[in-house]
Design a protein around this motif. Structure first.
Motif, PDB file in Angstrom:
ATOM      1  N   PRO A 124      -4.435  -2.369  -6.699  1.00 29.70           N
ATOM      2  CA  PRO A 124      -3.018  -2.642  -6.426  1.00 29.70           C
ATOM      3  C   PRO A 124      -2.392  -3.501  -7.526  1.00 29.70           C
ATOM      4  N   VAL A 125      -1.149  -3.224  -7.827  1.00 29.18           N
ATOM      5  CA  VAL A 125      -0.407  -3.987  -8.814  1.00 29.18           C
ATOM      6  C   VAL A 125       0.772  -4.632  -8.096  1.00 29.18           C
ATOM      7  N   VAL A 126       0.819  -5.971  -8.116  1.00 27.53           N
ATOM      8  CA  VAL A 126       1.912  -6.688  -7.452  1.00 27.53           C
ATOM      9  C   VAL A 126       3.185  -6.510  -8.273  1.00 27.53           C
ATOM     10  N   GLU A 130       5.205  -9.699   0.093  1.00 25.99           N
ATOM     11  CA  GLU A 130       4.788  -9.343  -1.258  1.00 25.99           C
ATOM     12  C   GLU A 130       4.756  -7.820  -1.346  1.00 25.99           C
ATOM     13  N   SER A 185       3.569  -4.507  -3.517  1.00 27.95           N
ATOM     14  CA  SER A 185       2.726  -3.978  -4.586  1.00 27.95           C
ATOM     15  C   SER A 185       2.657  -2.461  -4.444  1.00 27.95           C
ATOM     16  N   ARG A 191      -0.096   0.977  -5.273  1.00 23.14           N
ATOM     17  CA  ARG A 191      -1.472   1.357  -5.581  1.00 23.14           C
ATOM     18  C   ARG A 191      -1.616   2.857  -5.427  1.00 23.14           C
TER      19      ARG A 191
END
Length: 187
Positions: A70-72, A80, A82, A84
């Motif tokens: 996962p990329v925030v 938050e 993200s 993925r």
């Protein structure tokens, strides 16, 4: 007995899950989405006040993913945000994270993706009800398992002499096994 040791862990985990859901429901309620006015989404430090541009940027960010980690990206409605790639389902996902994690499949429609996130955040009452029902079921199963463990074994009187006889029979076999002679090879 094995069930009894598993239920306290399951029950504790379920209670923690319910607590996380309730906290996240409060977060979603504190950051409502107005039907007419988009509340905004932060992606890579930029605030997007327009639903279409936020949805487009979300799709673009998902396409730029290097791998399955996962990329925030930023934040949406107090969670938050993200993205993925989910290889099992072969889909790009947006993931909202509060006390728990909530993945949503991304499609090609920018508006549709934002709607999916909002629908997810609107579903806390049902999620909490389901989790509380599961907890009630676990508690009921634990009580039933405890009652079973406490019941006397109905064949206990029959078992005792048979166990003693089995030990008598096993004793000579055990000693015979210890006096082994070297094995001779067969031709």
């Amino acid at each position: 007995d094995k069930l009894l040791t598993q239920f306290p862990a399951d029950i504790q985990q379920q209670r923690a899950h319910i607590s996380a859901l309730k906290t996240d429901a409060e977060t979603a309620a504190a950051h409502p989405q107005d039907k007419e006015n988009f509340c905004g989404m932060t992606i890579k430090g930029m605030m997007f006040d327009d639903k279409k541009s936020a949805g487009e940027r979300l799709i673009l960010a998902a396409k730029e993913l290097p791998d399955t980690e996962p990329v925030v990206l930023g934040e949406y409605r107090g969670f938050e945000l993200s993205v993925r790639y989910e290889p099992v389902r072969n889909e790009q996902q947006a993931v909202l994270k509060g006390k728990a994690i909530y993945p949503v499949a991304l499609g090609a429609d920018p508006h549709g993706n934002i709607t999916r996130l909002d629908t997810l955040l609107a579903g806390f009452d049902e999620r909490i009800d389901n989790a509380e029902n599961r907890l009630a079921n676990l508690l009921q199963q634990s009580t039933a398992a405890q009652a079973e463990v406490e019941k006397p074994f109905p064949q206990a009187e029959e078992l005792a002499p048979k166990t003693a006889r089995l030990q008598e029979l096993n004793a000579p076999l055990a000693t015979e096994g210890n006096t082994t002679e070297p094995a001779q090879e067969e031709t």
